[in-house]
Design a protein around this motif. Sequence first.
Motif: not given
Length: 732
Positions: A234-237, A222-226, A316-318
């Motif tokens: 935000i889960p990658y799924t 997942f991706l975390q925004l603070h 590239r990471l995403m």
Amino acid sequence: MAGDVLEYPDIAQEVKGAMNGGRLKLSSQGVLFKNNKTGIVEQIRAEDIEVGKWLRAARGYELKLFMKNGTVFKYDGFKDTDRADLADFLKKQYSVELEDVELSIKGWNWGSAQFNGSELDFRIGSRSAFNVPLGNVSHTTTGKNEVILEFHQNDDAEVSLMEMRFYIPPSENSDTSLETFHQNVMAKADIIQATGDAITSLDQIPCLTPRGRYDIKIFPTFLQLHGKTFDYKIPYTTVLRLFLLPHKDQRQMLFVVSLDPPIVQGQTRYHFLIMSFSKEETISLDLNIAEEDLEQKYDGKLQKEMVGPIFEIVSRLMKALVARKITVPGSFKDSKGHQAITCSYKSNSGYLYPLERGFMYVHKPPIHVRFDEVACVNFARGTGSTRYFDFEIERKNGDVFVFSSIEKDDYSSLYEFVSNKKLRVKNRGMKHKGKAKDYDELFDSDDEGMHDAYLEQMKAEGREKADDDDDGDSDSSSDEDFNPDQSASDVAEEYDSNPSPSSGSETGGTKSDEEDQDYEAKEEGEIETQKEVKKRKKKEKKATSERKPKKKKKKKQNEDPNKPKRPASGYMLWLNETRSKLKEKYPDFGVADIAKKAGEIWNKLDNKEEWKEKANVLKEKYQEQMKVYNENRPDEPPEKKPKKKSKKPPTTTVSPKKQGSFKSKEYISSEDSSASEEENKSKGEEEEEEKKSEVSEEAEASEKEEKEEDVEMDEEEEEEADADAEDDDDDE
């Protein structure tokens, strides 16, 4: 239907309470489902399928496929007759038995709970009552004797399940205890917990949606925004698509992440995450990933140390973590060479990116429209200035997106792009087929297309040239009120009740009192007629709100066929040579479309001197021909010219001396001795009077022309004053 392939075009997939329609295809390699809403093709490999179940559902029959990793896929909308084909196919191709599931219809709310993979199966006796997908659970809490489950919300679901409570009575059996139940739910629930270390982190990244600066931590799942106020996970799924779009200022890059379900902030939902990066900013990252995982899990797409522009590193990471392709702009270029079009959606300005498979608008609100869901597009006239036009996109479900304030220079490139993608253009389709559709009530679909300012300019120049011809050529003048070639007898025939055959009487060409009275009566009648005409014009002026166009002088009816024709301009010479080429290149264009396209090409043409020189040569030749024509032009006889009544008839002046010397016929016959002398004198006086009358007629003609010009100017001033007064009344 082939034996190794099964296709079902009208099947719905259940996702978090919403039924998403699509197309299901079963082949020897696996199961494919294409979502009609998102266009995403979901593929299940044949070797991953463990169990298949067949049960009765609300919309017919349902097929449930259980994966070896515990994931469950539900497909609804089958018929009872489809069961035999599916059972044979699953057994032959996947070696999976299709089990029949019997549902309990007792309606009891007590029973036993069983955890099968990622589902909670609530059973009453030996039959299943309902199933709870644990992947939809967003949060769970425990009370004294109960477990509370909260679920993720889906915007597409008409009715959503918010919460469910299970009461678990105290028991000595550890398998049915509250703690065991809660642990089984937590093991399969979609609850994001920031456990462990992040792969990498980015500080103070500017985001357009949701707006603000966020510290971004990238985890394996997942991706975390603070931010200062809100945090998002935000889960990658939930990621559907990735976009990398260059900003029109050529200094920024926009990285867009499409989400379904969206991230939620209060009552606001964000379906897109838009990050802005500077092209010149570089970064060096050390990824917290083992070397074995880099090679096996990510197939060597990532390195332990990554150095380069920040937008390239993040993309590239995403791409590696989400396992989605990145969409970038294709071959489209606007009039200035950019890959985006500046426009507005509703009251917000932004950029429209024509992509290879759809349109993307950023950023408020972000809109993505795929080509396969577009019913038609339309090029409409702008509501404001003629320099802009509107681009309308109508989807198959009836939604309409109107992008306004697009510069007219971008019309050609956008129209060519739409034509190459074979999208249906509403105006063009109606023009050729001539069929009216229901959506004609929504938009203007004129065949003539947009307003062409260059075409209007050429028409105005043509009108000015025509006016110049009328003013410069004496033979084409339409002012026929005064004719110097006419004699006094011609004028008398028009106004006198008893015209005389000669230009003057025997005593010097004077008129009688009765004839003078006739002149005065005619003058008064003519003045009254002019007043009536003025009143009628004022009434017509008040009836119409728009100003009358400038009056054109009428051309002479009988023009000389031998008169040389005015030469064509440089633009018309160029158009005559290129018209056939344009018709071959654009066979679908009409006369107006060809004129518009020619105007655009002429504006962009660099070498115009060649055509201007040709036009100058023709103009010089025309001037020489006109000079020869004017010298050799024969004078027309006065009787062939049409006669028109003058506004004010010429008045004959009678000198007091001549009135005193008037003699009747009786007096002349009684004095035979002096008749001959008086006749000789009268002949000399007649010759002098004829010369004087010619001079006076010319002077009167010049004065009359000046008076008529003054009258016309006065009429125009009166009309302008009336129009201004009407405008003031409207303002009041």
